[in-house]
Scaffold this active site. Sequence first.
Site, PDB file in Angstrom:
ATOM      1  N   LYS A 169       9.396  69.217 -22.900  1.00  0.00           N
ATOM      2  CA  LYS A 169       9.791  70.189 -21.883  1.00  0.00           C
ATOM      3  C   LYS A 169      11.028  70.957 -22.333  1.00  0.00           C
ATOM      4  O   LYS A 169      11.161  72.155 -22.066  1.00  0.00           O
ATOM      5  CB  LYS A 169      10.064  69.468 -20.554  1.00  0.00           C
ATOM      6  CG  LYS A 169      10.507  70.404 -19.439  1.00  0.00           C
ATOM      7  CD  LYS A 169      10.634  69.676 -18.120  1.00  0.00           C
ATOM      8  CE  LYS A 169      11.088  70.650 -17.019  1.00  0.00           C
ATOM      9  NZ  LYS A 169      11.111  70.004 -15.687  1.00  0.00           N
ATOM     10  N   THR A 173      14.615  51.236 -30.876  1.00  0.00           N
ATOM     11  CA  THR A 173      14.284  50.157 -29.943  1.00  0.00           C
ATOM     12  C   THR A 173      13.503  49.063 -30.656  1.00  0.00           C
ATOM     13  O   THR A 173      12.804  49.321 -31.643  1.00  0.00           O
ATOM     14  CB  THR A 173      13.408  50.683 -28.785  1.00  0.00           C
ATOM     15  OG1 THR A 173      12.142  51.105 -29.323  1.00  0.00           O
ATOM     16  CG2 THR A 173      14.046  51.856 -28.079  1.00  0.00           C
ATOM     17  N   ILE A 198       4.783  53.361 -20.961  1.00  0.00           N
ATOM     18  CA  ILE A 198       5.425  54.091 -19.864  1.00  0.00           C
ATOM     19  C   ILE A 198       6.626  54.895 -20.374  1.00  0.00           C
ATOM     20  O   ILE A 198       6.699  56.110 -20.216  1.00  0.00           O
ATOM     21  CB  ILE A 198       5.881  53.133 -18.741  1.00  0.00           C
ATOM     22  CG1 ILE A 198       4.690  52.327 -18.211  1.00  0.00           C
ATOM     23  CG2 ILE A 198       6.566  53.910 -17.612  1.00  0.00           C
ATOM     24  CD1 ILE A 198       3.580  53.168 -17.625  1.00  0.00           C
ATOM     25  N   HIS A 206     -35.772  72.209 -35.464  1.00  0.00           N
ATOM     26  CA  HIS A 206     -35.185  73.060 -34.424  1.00  0.00           C
ATOM     27  C   HIS A 206     -35.146  72.357 -33.074  1.00  0.00           C
ATOM     28  O   HIS A 206     -35.516  72.930 -32.049  1.00  0.00           O
ATOM     29  CB  HIS A 206     -35.943  74.381 -34.315  1.00  0.00           C
ATOM     30  CG  HIS A 206     -35.977  75.159 -35.600  1.00  0.00           C
ATOM     31  ND1 HIS A 206     -34.862  75.352 -36.385  1.00  0.00           N
ATOM     32  CD2 HIS A 206     -36.998  75.770 -36.254  1.00  0.00           C
ATOM     33  CE1 HIS A 206     -35.198  76.066 -37.454  1.00  0.00           C
ATOM     34  NE2 HIS A 206     -36.488  76.323 -37.402  1.00  0.00           N
ATOM     35  N   LYS A 214      13.288  49.777 -21.064  1.00  0.00           N
ATOM     36  CA  LYS A 214      14.324  49.858 -22.094  1.00  0.00           C
ATOM     37  C   LYS A 214      14.833  51.280 -22.297  1.00  0.00           C
ATOM     38  O   LYS A 214      15.992  51.478 -22.658  1.00  0.00           O
ATOM     39  CB  LYS A 214      13.834  49.277 -23.419  1.00  0.00           C
ATOM     40  CG  LYS A 214      12.492  49.748 -23.905  1.00  0.00           C
ATOM     41  CD  LYS A 214      12.091  48.983 -25.175  1.00  0.00           C
ATOM     42  CE  LYS A 214      10.679  49.323 -25.620  1.00  0.00           C
ATOM     43  NZ  LYS A 214       9.798  48.167 -25.535  1.00  0.00           N
ATOM     44  N   GLY A 269      11.032  46.609 -32.167  1.00  0.00           N
ATOM     45  CA  GLY A 269      10.474  46.409 -33.496  1.00  0.00           C
ATOM     46  C   GLY A 269      10.833  47.519 -34.463  1.00  0.00           C
ATOM     47  O   GLY A 269      10.993  47.280 -35.667  1.00  0.00           O
ATOM     48  N   ARG A 290     -41.114  63.335 -13.692  1.00  0.00           N
ATOM     49  CA  ARG A 290     -41.004  64.594 -14.429  1.00  0.00           C
ATOM     50  C   ARG A 290     -39.957  64.465 -15.531  1.00  0.00           C
ATOM     51  O   ARG A 290     -38.946  63.793 -15.359  1.00  0.00           O
ATOM     52  CB  ARG A 290     -40.618  65.723 -13.469  1.00  0.00           C
ATOM     53  CG  ARG A 290     -40.722  67.107 -14.067  1.00  0.00           C
ATOM     54  CD  ARG A 290     -40.269  68.157 -13.076  1.00  0.00           C
ATOM     55  NE  ARG A 290     -38.831  68.162 -12.929  1.00  0.00           N
ATOM     56  CZ  ARG A 290     -38.168  68.965 -12.092  1.00  0.00           C
ATOM     57  NH1 ARG A 290     -38.835  69.767 -11.281  1.00  0.00           N
ATOM     58  NH2 ARG A 290     -36.855  68.924 -12.023  1.00  0.00           N
ATOM     59  N   ARG A 335     -47.176  76.303 -18.796  1.00  0.00           N
ATOM     60  CA  ARG A 335     -47.855  75.180 -19.424  1.00  0.00           C
ATOM     61  C   ARG A 335     -49.112  75.574 -20.181  1.00  0.00           C
ATOM     62  O   ARG A 335     -49.459  74.951 -21.189  1.00  0.00           O
ATOM     63  CB  ARG A 335     -48.185  74.119 -18.360  1.00  0.00           C
ATOM     64  CG  ARG A 335     -47.003  73.245 -18.018  1.00  0.00           C
ATOM     65  CD  ARG A 335     -47.207  72.466 -16.748  1.00  0.00           C
ATOM     66  NE  ARG A 335     -47.395  73.308 -15.575  1.00  0.00           N
ATOM     67  CZ  ARG A 335     -46.408  73.963 -14.957  1.00  0.00           C
ATOM     68  NH1 ARG A 335     -45.187  73.867 -15.416  1.00  0.00           N
ATOM     69  NH2 ARG A 335     -46.647  74.692 -13.903  1.00  0.00           N
TER      70      ARG A 335
END
Length: 514
Positions: free
Chosen positions: A136, A32, A125, A275, A64, A34, A510, A438
Amino acid sequence: MIKRALISVSDKTGIVDLAKELSSIGVEIISTGGTHKALSDAGINVINISDVTGFPECLDGRVKTLHPKVHGGLLAMRSNPEHMKQIKELGIDPIDMVIINLYPFKQTILKGHVELEEAIENIDIGGPTMLRAAAKNYQDVVVIVDPQDYQMVIDELKSSKEISVKTKFKLASKVFEHTSHYDTLIAKYLRDKVGEEEFPQTLSLTFEKVQDMRYGENPHQKAVFYKEIGANIGCISSAKQLHGKEMSYNNINDANGALDLLKEFDEPSVVAVKHANPCGVASADNIYDAYVKTYEADPVSIFGGIIAANREIDEKTAQEINKIFVEIVIAPSYTEEALKILTQKKNIRVLQLDNISAKLPAGTYDMKKVAGGLLVQSYNNELLNVDELQFVTDKKPTKEELESLIFAMKVVKHTKSNGITLAKGKQSLGVGPGQTNRIMAAKIAIEYAGERAKGAVMASDAFFPFPDCVEAAAAAGITAIIHPGGSVNDQQSIDACNKYGIAMVMSGKRHFKH
Protein backbone atom coordinates in the site's frame (compact mmCIF):
# COMPACT_ATOMS: atom_id res chain seq x y z
CA MET A 1 17.60 5.40 0.58
CA ILE A 2 17.00 1.98 2.05
CA LYS A 3 18.16 1.99 5.65
CA ARG A 4 16.13 -0.81 7.29
CA ALA A 5 14.81 -4.09 5.89
CA LEU A 6 12.51 -6.62 7.51
CA ILE A 7 13.04 -10.22 6.38
CA SER A 8 10.75 -13.13 7.29
CA VAL A 9 10.59 -16.05 4.87
CA SER A 10 9.41 -19.64 4.86
CA ASP A 11 11.15 -20.38 1.55
CA LYS A 12 14.75 -19.42 2.29
CA THR A 13 15.98 -19.84 -1.28
CA GLY A 14 18.53 -17.13 -1.98
CA ILE A 15 17.78 -15.19 1.18
CA VAL A 16 21.29 -15.39 2.68
CA ASP A 17 22.87 -13.98 -0.46
CA LEU A 18 20.34 -11.15 -0.60
CA ALA A 19 20.80 -10.32 3.08
CA LYS A 20 24.58 -10.24 2.64
CA GLU A 21 24.24 -7.80 -0.25
CA LEU A 22 21.93 -5.56 1.78
CA SER A 23 24.19 -5.71 4.82
CA SER A 24 27.22 -4.83 2.68
CA ILE A 25 25.64 -1.50 1.68
CA GLY A 26 24.76 -0.64 5.25
CA VAL A 27 21.13 -1.78 5.44
CA GLU A 28 20.00 -2.71 8.96
CA ILE A 29 18.23 -6.06 8.92
CA ILE A 30 15.36 -7.07 11.19
CA SER A 31 14.13 -10.66 11.21
CA THR A 32 11.97 -13.26 12.94
CA GLY A 33 12.21 -16.85 14.18
CA GLY A 34 13.78 -19.31 11.76
CA THR A 35 14.85 -16.60 9.34
CA HIS A 36 16.71 -14.78 12.12
CA LYS A 37 18.57 -18.00 12.95
CA ALA A 38 19.43 -18.74 9.31
CA LEU A 39 20.85 -15.26 8.76
CA SER A 40 22.71 -15.23 12.09
CA ASP A 41 24.22 -18.64 11.36
CA ALA A 42 25.47 -17.20 8.06
CA GLY A 43 27.34 -14.50 9.97
CA ILE A 44 24.96 -11.66 9.13
CA ASN A 45 24.22 -9.05 11.78
CA VAL A 46 20.47 -9.31 12.41
CA ILE A 47 18.12 -7.61 14.88
CA ASN A 48 15.38 -9.78 16.36
CA ILE A 49 11.85 -8.45 15.81
CA SER A 50 11.21 -8.59 19.58
CA ASP A 51 14.02 -6.07 20.11
CA VAL A 52 12.19 -3.70 17.76
CA THR A 53 8.70 -4.12 19.20
CA GLY A 54 9.81 -4.48 22.82
CA PHE A 55 7.38 -7.39 23.00
CA PRO A 56 8.19 -11.11 22.86
CA GLU A 57 6.79 -13.52 20.29
CA CYS A 58 3.81 -15.26 21.86
CA LEU A 59 1.00 -17.75 21.31
CA ASP A 60 3.36 -20.29 19.72
CA GLY A 61 4.55 -17.67 17.25
CA ARG A 62 1.06 -16.65 16.16
CA VAL A 63 1.83 -13.09 17.27
CA LYS A 64 5.21 -11.53 16.55
CA THR A 65 4.91 -8.80 13.90
CA LEU A 66 1.39 -7.47 14.60
CA HIS A 67 2.64 -4.35 16.34
CA PRO A 68 2.55 -0.55 15.74
CA LYS A 69 6.35 -0.37 15.65
CA VAL A 70 6.25 -2.66 12.62
CA HIS A 71 3.17 -1.36 10.82
CA GLY A 72 3.80 2.27 11.71
CA GLY A 73 7.24 1.89 10.17
CA LEU A 74 5.70 0.40 7.01
CA LEU A 75 2.71 2.67 6.53
CA ALA A 76 4.15 6.07 7.39
CA MET A 77 4.24 8.21 4.24
CA ARG A 78 7.65 9.87 4.04
CA SER A 79 6.22 12.82 2.11
CA ASN A 80 3.64 13.50 4.82
CA PRO A 81 5.21 15.69 7.57
CA GLU A 82 2.45 14.80 10.05
CA HIS A 83 3.12 11.08 9.57
CA MET A 84 6.83 11.54 10.13
CA LYS A 85 6.23 13.71 13.19
CA GLN A 86 3.88 11.10 14.70
CA ILE A 87 6.21 8.13 14.28
CA LYS A 88 9.08 10.13 15.73
CA GLU A 89 6.98 11.00 18.78
CA LEU A 90 6.00 7.33 19.13
CA GLY A 91 9.56 6.08 18.80
CA ILE A 92 8.88 4.27 15.53
CA ASP A 93 11.61 4.00 12.90
CA PRO A 94 10.67 3.65 9.21
CA ILE A 95 11.08 0.28 7.51
CA ASP A 96 12.14 0.74 3.90
CA MET A 97 12.14 -2.82 2.59
CA VAL A 98 10.08 -5.93 3.35
CA ILE A 99 11.09 -9.39 2.11
CA ILE A 100 8.47 -11.98 2.99
CA ASN A 101 7.05 -15.22 1.70
CA LEU A 102 4.24 -16.94 3.49
CA TYR A 103 3.62 -20.06 5.53
CA PRO A 104 3.44 -23.03 3.13
CA PHE A 105 -0.34 -23.47 3.15
CA LYS A 106 -0.48 -24.91 -0.38
CA GLN A 107 2.32 -27.40 0.26
CA THR A 108 0.62 -28.45 3.49
CA ILE A 109 -2.79 -29.23 2.01
CA LEU A 110 -1.29 -30.96 -1.02
CA LYS A 111 0.50 -33.52 1.15
CA GLY A 112 -2.76 -35.41 1.48
CA HIS A 113 -4.54 -36.67 4.60
CA VAL A 114 -3.80 -33.41 6.41
CA GLU A 115 -5.73 -32.72 9.58
CA LEU A 116 -7.70 -29.49 9.64
CA GLU A 117 -5.69 -28.26 12.64
CA GLU A 118 -2.40 -28.55 10.71
CA ALA A 119 -3.84 -26.70 7.74
CA ILE A 120 -5.13 -23.93 9.99
CA GLU A 121 -1.74 -23.49 11.66
CA ASN A 122 -0.22 -22.96 8.22
CA ILE A 123 -2.45 -19.97 7.50
CA ASP A 124 -0.14 -16.96 7.70
CA ILE A 125 -1.55 -13.84 9.40
CA GLY A 126 1.33 -11.50 10.06
CA GLY A 127 3.00 -12.12 6.69
CA PRO A 128 0.08 -11.04 4.48
CA THR A 129 -0.58 -8.10 6.80
CA MET A 130 2.98 -6.81 6.44
CA LEU A 131 2.99 -7.45 2.70
CA ARG A 132 -0.22 -5.54 2.15
CA ALA A 133 0.91 -2.67 4.37
CA ALA A 134 4.21 -2.36 2.51
CA ALA A 135 2.54 -2.67 -0.91
CA LYS A 136 0.00 0.00 0.00
CA ASN A 137 2.91 2.35 0.78
CA TYR A 138 4.89 1.29 -2.30
CA GLN A 139 6.18 4.82 -2.98
CA ASP A 140 8.34 4.53 0.14
CA VAL A 141 8.72 0.78 0.76
CA VAL A 142 10.25 -1.90 -1.45
CA VAL A 143 8.30 -5.12 -0.97
CA ILE A 144 9.54 -8.46 -2.32
CA VAL A 145 7.47 -11.65 -2.21
CA ASP A 146 9.16 -13.75 -4.90
CA PRO A 147 12.76 -15.06 -4.62
CA GLN A 148 12.96 -14.70 -8.41
CA ASP A 149 13.00 -10.93 -7.90
CA TYR A 150 15.98 -10.83 -5.50
CA GLN A 151 18.62 -10.45 -8.19
CA MET A 152 16.68 -7.72 -10.01
CA VAL A 153 16.54 -5.68 -6.79
CA ILE A 154 20.24 -6.25 -6.04
CA ASP A 155 21.21 -5.21 -9.57
CA GLU A 156 19.13 -2.03 -9.39
CA LEU A 157 20.54 -1.12 -5.99
CA LYS A 158 24.09 -1.61 -7.25
CA SER A 159 23.53 0.48 -10.36
CA SER A 160 21.31 3.26 -8.97
CA LYS A 161 21.80 3.10 -5.19
CA GLU A 162 17.99 3.01 -4.90
CA ILE A 163 14.88 1.31 -6.30
CA SER A 164 12.79 3.23 -8.82
CA VAL A 165 9.11 3.98 -8.20
CA LYS A 166 8.32 1.97 -11.34
CA THR A 167 9.98 -1.12 -9.89
CA LYS A 168 8.35 -0.56 -6.50
CA PHE A 169 4.93 -0.37 -8.12
CA LYS A 170 5.55 -3.55 -10.11
CA LEU A 171 6.62 -5.39 -6.95
CA ALA A 172 3.61 -4.06 -5.02
CA SER A 173 1.24 -5.27 -7.72
CA LYS A 174 2.85 -8.70 -7.51
CA VAL A 175 2.19 -8.73 -3.76
CA PHE A 176 -1.55 -8.32 -4.16
CA GLU A 177 -1.61 -11.05 -6.83
CA HIS A 178 0.24 -13.29 -4.38
CA THR A 179 -1.92 -12.60 -1.33
CA SER A 180 -5.08 -12.97 -3.42
CA HIS A 181 -3.87 -16.36 -4.66
CA TYR A 182 -2.96 -17.37 -1.10
CA ASP A 183 -6.32 -16.32 0.34
CA THR A 184 -8.24 -18.00 -2.48
CA LEU A 185 -6.51 -21.31 -1.76
CA ILE A 186 -7.54 -21.00 1.88
CA ALA A 187 -11.11 -20.04 0.99
CA LYS A 188 -11.49 -23.01 -1.37
CA TYR A 189 -10.01 -25.43 1.15
CA LEU A 190 -12.39 -24.27 3.89
CA ARG A 191 -15.37 -24.13 1.48
CA ASP A 192 -14.71 -27.75 0.52
CA LYS A 193 -14.51 -28.67 4.21
CA VAL A 194 -17.90 -27.06 4.86
CA GLY A 195 -19.29 -28.95 1.89
CA GLU A 196 -22.74 -27.39 1.95
CA GLU A 197 -22.93 -24.73 -0.72
CA GLU A 198 -22.21 -26.07 -4.21
CA PHE A 199 -22.29 -22.66 -5.87
CA PRO A 200 -21.33 -19.89 -3.39
CA GLN A 201 -22.63 -16.34 -3.70
CA THR A 202 -19.14 -15.17 -4.66
CA LEU A 203 -16.72 -17.49 -6.41
CA SER A 204 -12.98 -16.92 -6.15
CA LEU A 205 -10.79 -19.04 -8.41
CA THR A 206 -7.03 -19.22 -8.69
CA PHE A 207 -4.72 -20.94 -11.14
CA GLU A 208 -0.97 -21.21 -11.69
CA LYS A 209 0.79 -20.76 -15.01
CA VAL A 210 2.06 -23.92 -16.68
CA GLN A 211 3.40 -22.43 -19.88
CA ASP A 212 3.31 -19.50 -22.26
CA MET A 213 2.23 -20.57 -25.72
CA ARG A 214 3.39 -19.48 -29.14
CA TYR A 215 -0.19 -18.48 -29.93
CA GLY A 216 -3.79 -19.33 -29.15
CA GLU A 217 -6.57 -20.88 -31.19
CA ASN A 218 -5.32 -18.82 -34.13
CA PRO A 219 -1.84 -17.37 -34.79
CA HIS A 220 -2.91 -13.78 -34.08
CA GLN A 221 -4.18 -14.67 -30.58
CA LYS A 222 -1.94 -14.71 -27.50
CA ALA A 223 -2.37 -17.64 -25.11
CA VAL A 224 -1.15 -19.23 -21.91
CA PHE A 225 -2.02 -22.44 -20.04
CA TYR A 226 -2.91 -22.29 -16.35
CA LYS A 227 -3.60 -25.23 -14.07
CA GLU A 228 -5.79 -25.67 -11.03
CA ILE A 229 -4.11 -26.19 -7.68
CA GLY A 230 -4.27 -29.79 -6.50
CA ALA A 231 -3.48 -33.30 -7.57
CA ASN A 232 -5.38 -33.03 -10.89
CA ILE A 233 -5.30 -36.81 -11.15
CA GLY A 234 -5.97 -38.03 -14.67
CA CYS A 235 -6.08 -34.49 -16.11
CA ILE A 236 -4.14 -33.06 -19.03
CA SER A 237 -2.47 -30.56 -16.69
CA SER A 238 -0.76 -33.51 -14.94
CA ALA A 239 0.52 -35.19 -18.10
CA LYS A 240 4.28 -35.58 -18.52
CA GLN A 241 5.59 -34.87 -22.00
CA LEU A 242 8.20 -37.44 -22.98
CA HIS A 243 8.92 -36.26 -26.52
CA GLY A 244 8.05 -33.80 -29.23
CA LYS A 245 7.20 -30.17 -29.81
CA GLU A 246 5.66 -28.00 -27.14
CA MET A 247 1.92 -28.49 -26.70
CA SER A 248 -0.21 -25.82 -28.38
CA TYR A 249 -3.48 -24.25 -27.27
CA ASN A 250 -5.48 -26.48 -29.63
CA ASN A 251 -3.44 -29.56 -28.65
CA ILE A 252 -4.35 -29.11 -24.99
CA ASN A 253 -8.01 -28.45 -25.73
CA ASP A 254 -8.29 -31.50 -27.99
CA ALA A 255 -6.33 -33.73 -25.61
CA ASN A 256 -8.65 -32.71 -22.78
CA GLY A 257 -11.64 -33.78 -24.89
CA ALA A 258 -9.98 -37.10 -25.70
CA LEU A 259 -9.36 -37.79 -22.01
CA ASP A 260 -12.94 -36.91 -21.09
CA LEU A 261 -14.23 -39.50 -23.54
CA LEU A 262 -11.61 -42.10 -22.62
CA LYS A 263 -12.79 -42.01 -19.00
CA GLU A 264 -16.12 -43.51 -20.09
CA PHE A 265 -14.44 -46.89 -20.71
CA ASP A 266 -13.07 -49.49 -18.32
CA GLU A 267 -11.99 -52.08 -20.89
CA PRO A 268 -8.93 -51.52 -23.14
CA SER A 269 -9.96 -48.60 -25.34
CA VAL A 270 -8.55 -46.08 -27.78
CA VAL A 271 -10.00 -42.70 -28.65
CA ALA A 272 -9.06 -40.62 -31.68
CA VAL A 273 -10.02 -36.94 -31.59
CA LYS A 274 -9.82 -34.25 -34.25
CA HIS A 275 -10.84 -30.65 -33.64
CA ALA A 276 -12.32 -31.54 -30.23
CA ASN A 277 -14.65 -34.18 -31.70
CA PRO A 278 -14.22 -37.96 -31.61
CA CYS A 279 -13.48 -39.39 -35.05
CA GLY A 280 -12.76 -42.96 -34.03
CA VAL A 281 -13.40 -44.93 -30.84
CA ALA A 282 -13.08 -48.62 -30.09
CA SER A 283 -12.82 -51.08 -27.22
CA ALA A 284 -11.31 -54.55 -27.43
CA ASP A 285 -9.59 -57.26 -25.42
CA ASN A 286 -6.22 -55.55 -25.81
CA ILE A 287 -4.92 -52.12 -26.74
CA TYR A 288 -3.53 -53.20 -30.13
CA ASP A 289 -6.90 -54.46 -31.35
CA ALA A 290 -8.59 -51.37 -29.90
CA TYR A 291 -6.22 -49.13 -31.87
CA VAL A 292 -6.70 -51.08 -35.11
CA LYS A 293 -10.49 -50.81 -34.77
CA THR A 294 -10.19 -47.10 -33.95
CA TYR A 295 -8.12 -46.49 -37.06
CA GLU A 296 -10.52 -48.50 -39.21
CA ALA A 297 -13.40 -46.41 -37.88
CA ASP A 298 -12.10 -43.26 -39.60
CA PRO A 299 -8.68 -43.56 -41.29
CA VAL A 300 -9.10 -40.16 -42.95
CA SER A 301 -10.00 -37.98 -39.97
CA ILE A 302 -7.53 -39.65 -37.62
CA PHE A 303 -4.71 -38.20 -39.76
CA GLY A 304 -3.30 -35.24 -37.81
CA GLY A 305 -5.41 -36.06 -34.76
CA ILE A 306 -4.86 -37.20 -31.20
CA ILE A 307 -4.63 -40.81 -30.01
CA ALA A 308 -5.49 -41.53 -26.37
CA ALA A 309 -5.25 -45.03 -24.90
CA ASN A 310 -6.16 -46.28 -21.42
CA ARG A 311 -3.59 -49.07 -21.41
CA GLU A 312 0.16 -49.25 -21.97
CA ILE A 313 1.27 -48.75 -25.58
CA ASP A 314 3.33 -51.73 -26.69
CA GLU A 315 5.75 -52.15 -29.59
CA LYS A 316 3.16 -53.61 -31.96
CA THR A 317 0.71 -50.77 -31.34
CA ALA A 318 3.43 -48.13 -31.67
CA GLN A 319 4.41 -49.55 -35.06
CA GLU A 320 0.83 -49.15 -36.27
CA ILE A 321 0.55 -45.61 -34.93
CA ASN A 322 3.81 -44.65 -36.60
CA LYS A 323 2.41 -45.53 -40.02
CA ILE A 324 0.37 -42.32 -40.03
CA PHE A 325 0.82 -38.72 -38.95
CA VAL A 326 -0.70 -37.92 -35.57
CA GLU A 327 -0.13 -34.85 -33.42
CA ILE A 328 -0.25 -36.48 -29.99
CA VAL A 329 -0.21 -39.89 -28.37
CA ILE A 330 -1.23 -40.03 -24.73
CA ALA A 331 -1.25 -43.16 -22.57
CA PRO A 332 -0.59 -44.26 -18.99
CA SER A 333 2.73 -45.87 -19.99
CA TYR A 334 4.85 -47.12 -22.89
CA THR A 335 7.12 -50.09 -23.25
CA GLU A 336 10.75 -49.21 -23.91
CA GLU A 337 10.45 -50.50 -27.48
CA ALA A 338 7.25 -48.52 -28.12
CA LEU A 339 8.88 -45.31 -26.94
CA LYS A 340 11.86 -45.86 -29.25
CA ILE A 341 9.50 -46.29 -32.19
CA LEU A 342 7.29 -43.29 -31.46
CA THR A 343 10.20 -40.94 -30.82
CA GLN A 344 11.65 -41.65 -34.26
CA LYS A 345 9.38 -38.85 -35.44
CA LYS A 346 10.73 -35.51 -34.25
CA ASN A 347 7.49 -33.58 -33.89
CA ILE A 348 5.03 -36.11 -32.46
CA ARG A 349 4.08 -35.21 -28.90
CA VAL A 350 4.27 -38.26 -26.65
CA LEU A 351 2.55 -37.79 -23.30
CA GLN A 352 2.40 -40.04 -20.27
CA LEU A 353 -0.50 -39.64 -17.83
CA ASP A 354 -0.65 -41.83 -14.76
CA ASN A 355 -4.15 -42.74 -13.57
CA ILE A 356 -5.46 -41.82 -16.99
CA SER A 357 -8.86 -43.43 -16.28
CA ALA A 358 -9.38 -41.67 -12.95
CA LYS A 359 -12.84 -40.14 -12.74
CA LEU A 360 -13.08 -36.46 -11.91
CA PRO A 361 -14.01 -35.95 -8.26
CA ALA A 362 -17.44 -34.83 -7.12
CA GLY A 363 -17.64 -31.07 -6.97
CA THR A 364 -15.55 -30.55 -10.11
CA TYR A 365 -16.73 -27.47 -11.98
CA ASP A 366 -17.31 -27.29 -15.72
CA MET A 367 -16.70 -23.63 -16.59
CA LYS A 368 -17.13 -21.59 -19.73
CA LYS A 369 -16.05 -17.97 -19.97
CA VAL A 370 -18.44 -15.59 -21.69
CA ALA A 371 -17.94 -11.88 -22.23
CA GLY A 372 -18.59 -10.19 -18.91
CA GLY A 373 -19.27 -13.38 -16.96
CA LEU A 374 -18.63 -17.03 -16.24
CA LEU A 375 -20.95 -19.99 -16.74
CA VAL A 376 -20.42 -22.66 -14.09
CA GLN A 377 -22.06 -26.06 -13.88
CA SER A 378 -21.38 -29.42 -12.28
CA TYR A 379 -19.37 -31.83 -14.41
CA ASN A 380 -21.30 -34.25 -16.61
CA ASN A 381 -20.28 -37.44 -14.81
CA GLU A 382 -23.39 -39.43 -15.78
CA LEU A 383 -24.25 -41.41 -18.90
CA LEU A 384 -27.51 -43.25 -18.32
CA ASN A 385 -29.20 -45.59 -15.88
CA VAL A 386 -29.69 -48.99 -17.48
CA ASP A 387 -32.58 -49.76 -15.12
CA GLU A 388 -34.42 -46.65 -16.32
CA LEU A 389 -34.16 -47.31 -20.05
CA GLN A 390 -37.49 -47.27 -21.87
CA PHE A 391 -37.97 -49.84 -24.64
CA VAL A 392 -40.71 -48.06 -26.54
CA THR A 393 -41.05 -49.99 -29.81
CA ASP A 394 -42.50 -53.35 -30.80
CA LYS A 395 -39.02 -54.61 -31.62
CA LYS A 396 -36.69 -54.77 -28.62
CA PRO A 397 -32.90 -54.53 -28.99
CA THR A 398 -30.88 -57.70 -28.69
CA LYS A 399 -28.25 -57.97 -25.98
CA GLU A 400 -25.55 -57.18 -28.56
CA GLU A 401 -27.50 -54.20 -29.91
CA LEU A 402 -28.00 -52.82 -26.40
CA GLU A 403 -24.26 -53.05 -25.71
CA SER A 404 -23.60 -51.18 -28.96
CA LEU A 405 -26.23 -48.56 -28.10
CA ILE A 406 -24.59 -47.85 -24.74
CA PHE A 407 -21.17 -47.70 -26.42
CA ALA A 408 -22.52 -45.25 -29.00
CA MET A 409 -24.03 -43.10 -26.22
CA LYS A 410 -20.61 -42.79 -24.60
CA VAL A 411 -19.23 -41.45 -27.87
CA VAL A 412 -22.07 -39.10 -28.70
CA LYS A 413 -21.98 -37.66 -25.16
CA HIS A 414 -18.59 -36.18 -26.04
CA THR A 415 -19.53 -35.07 -29.55
CA LYS A 416 -20.49 -31.46 -30.21
CA SER A 417 -24.25 -30.96 -30.44
CA ASN A 418 -26.29 -31.73 -32.37
CA GLY A 419 -24.46 -35.04 -32.55
CA ILE A 420 -25.13 -38.49 -33.98
CA THR A 421 -22.93 -41.58 -33.62
CA LEU A 422 -23.17 -44.90 -35.42
CA ALA A 423 -21.59 -47.98 -33.88
CA LYS A 424 -21.41 -51.73 -34.24
CA GLY A 425 -19.98 -53.93 -31.54
CA LYS A 426 -17.66 -51.64 -29.62
CA GLN A 427 -16.48 -49.62 -32.59
CA SER A 428 -17.66 -46.26 -33.86
CA LEU A 429 -18.47 -46.22 -37.57
CA GLY A 430 -19.57 -42.67 -38.25
CA VAL A 431 -19.80 -39.46 -36.23
CA GLY A 432 -21.91 -36.46 -37.20
CA PRO A 433 -20.88 -33.60 -34.92
CA GLY A 434 -21.97 -30.04 -34.28
CA GLN A 435 -24.83 -29.64 -36.75
CA THR A 436 -27.73 -27.21 -36.52
CA ASN A 437 -30.20 -30.10 -36.62
CA ARG A 438 -30.18 -33.83 -36.04
CA ILE A 439 -31.09 -34.92 -39.56
CA MET A 440 -27.97 -33.18 -40.91
CA ALA A 441 -25.83 -34.87 -38.24
CA ALA A 442 -27.46 -38.23 -39.01
CA LYS A 443 -26.83 -37.89 -42.74
CA ILE A 444 -23.17 -37.05 -42.15
CA ALA A 445 -22.67 -40.07 -39.86
CA ILE A 446 -24.55 -42.39 -42.23
CA GLU A 447 -22.73 -41.14 -45.31
CA TYR A 448 -19.35 -41.67 -43.67
CA ALA A 449 -20.24 -45.15 -42.42
CA GLY A 450 -21.40 -46.13 -45.91
CA GLU A 451 -22.08 -49.85 -46.27
CA ARG A 452 -20.92 -50.39 -42.68
CA ALA A 453 -24.10 -48.66 -41.46
CA LYS A 454 -26.11 -51.77 -42.30
CA GLY A 455 -26.73 -53.62 -39.03
CA ALA A 456 -25.28 -50.74 -36.96
CA VAL A 457 -26.98 -48.75 -34.20
CA MET A 458 -27.50 -45.01 -33.85
CA ALA A 459 -27.18 -42.75 -30.79
CA SER A 460 -28.27 -39.14 -30.49
CA ASP A 461 -27.46 -36.56 -27.80
CA ALA A 462 -30.98 -35.11 -28.09
CA PHE A 463 -34.49 -36.38 -28.67
CA PHE A 464 -36.03 -37.43 -32.01
CA PRO A 465 -39.32 -35.51 -32.21
CA PHE A 466 -39.94 -36.33 -35.88
CA PRO A 467 -39.58 -39.39 -38.12
CA ASP A 468 -36.94 -37.91 -40.48
CA CYS A 469 -33.92 -39.37 -38.66
CA VAL A 470 -35.65 -42.73 -38.36
CA GLU A 471 -36.35 -42.79 -42.08
CA ALA A 472 -32.70 -42.00 -42.85
CA ALA A 473 -31.62 -44.73 -40.42
CA ALA A 474 -33.98 -47.26 -42.00
CA ALA A 475 -32.67 -46.51 -45.48
CA ALA A 476 -29.12 -47.16 -44.25
CA GLY A 477 -30.02 -50.48 -42.61
CA ILE A 478 -29.63 -49.32 -39.00
CA THR A 479 -31.33 -51.71 -36.58
CA ALA A 480 -31.61 -49.80 -33.28
CA ILE A 481 -31.69 -46.21 -32.03
CA ILE A 482 -31.13 -44.65 -28.62
CA HIS A 483 -31.97 -41.05 -27.72
CA PRO A 484 -33.11 -39.17 -24.61
CA GLY A 485 -36.80 -38.93 -25.50
CA GLY A 486 -39.02 -36.46 -23.74
CA SER A 487 -40.58 -34.62 -26.68
CA VAL A 488 -44.33 -34.24 -27.06
CA ASN A 489 -43.79 -35.58 -30.58
CA ASP A 490 -41.92 -38.75 -29.57
CA GLN A 491 -44.76 -40.92 -30.80
CA GLN A 492 -44.04 -39.93 -34.39
CA SER A 493 -40.52 -41.37 -34.23
CA ILE A 494 -41.80 -44.44 -32.34
CA ASP A 495 -44.38 -45.08 -35.06
CA ALA A 496 -41.70 -44.74 -37.72
CA CYS A 497 -39.48 -47.25 -35.93
CA ASN A 498 -42.36 -49.72 -35.72
CA LYS A 499 -43.00 -49.21 -39.42
CA TYR A 500 -39.41 -50.03 -40.36
CA GLY A 501 -38.75 -52.69 -37.72
CA ILE A 502 -36.19 -50.65 -35.77
CA ALA A 503 -35.77 -50.96 -32.02
CA MET A 504 -35.92 -47.63 -30.17
CA VAL A 505 -34.67 -47.03 -26.65
CA MET A 506 -35.17 -43.82 -24.67
CA SER A 507 -32.50 -43.09 -22.07
CA GLY A 508 -34.12 -40.12 -20.32
CA LYS A 509 -30.69 -38.48 -20.23
CA ARG A 510 -29.78 -35.63 -22.60
CA HIS A 511 -26.11 -34.93 -23.37
CA PHE A 512 -25.80 -31.59 -25.12
CA LYS A 513 -22.20 -30.46 -25.57
CA HIS A 514 -21.68 -26.99 -26.96
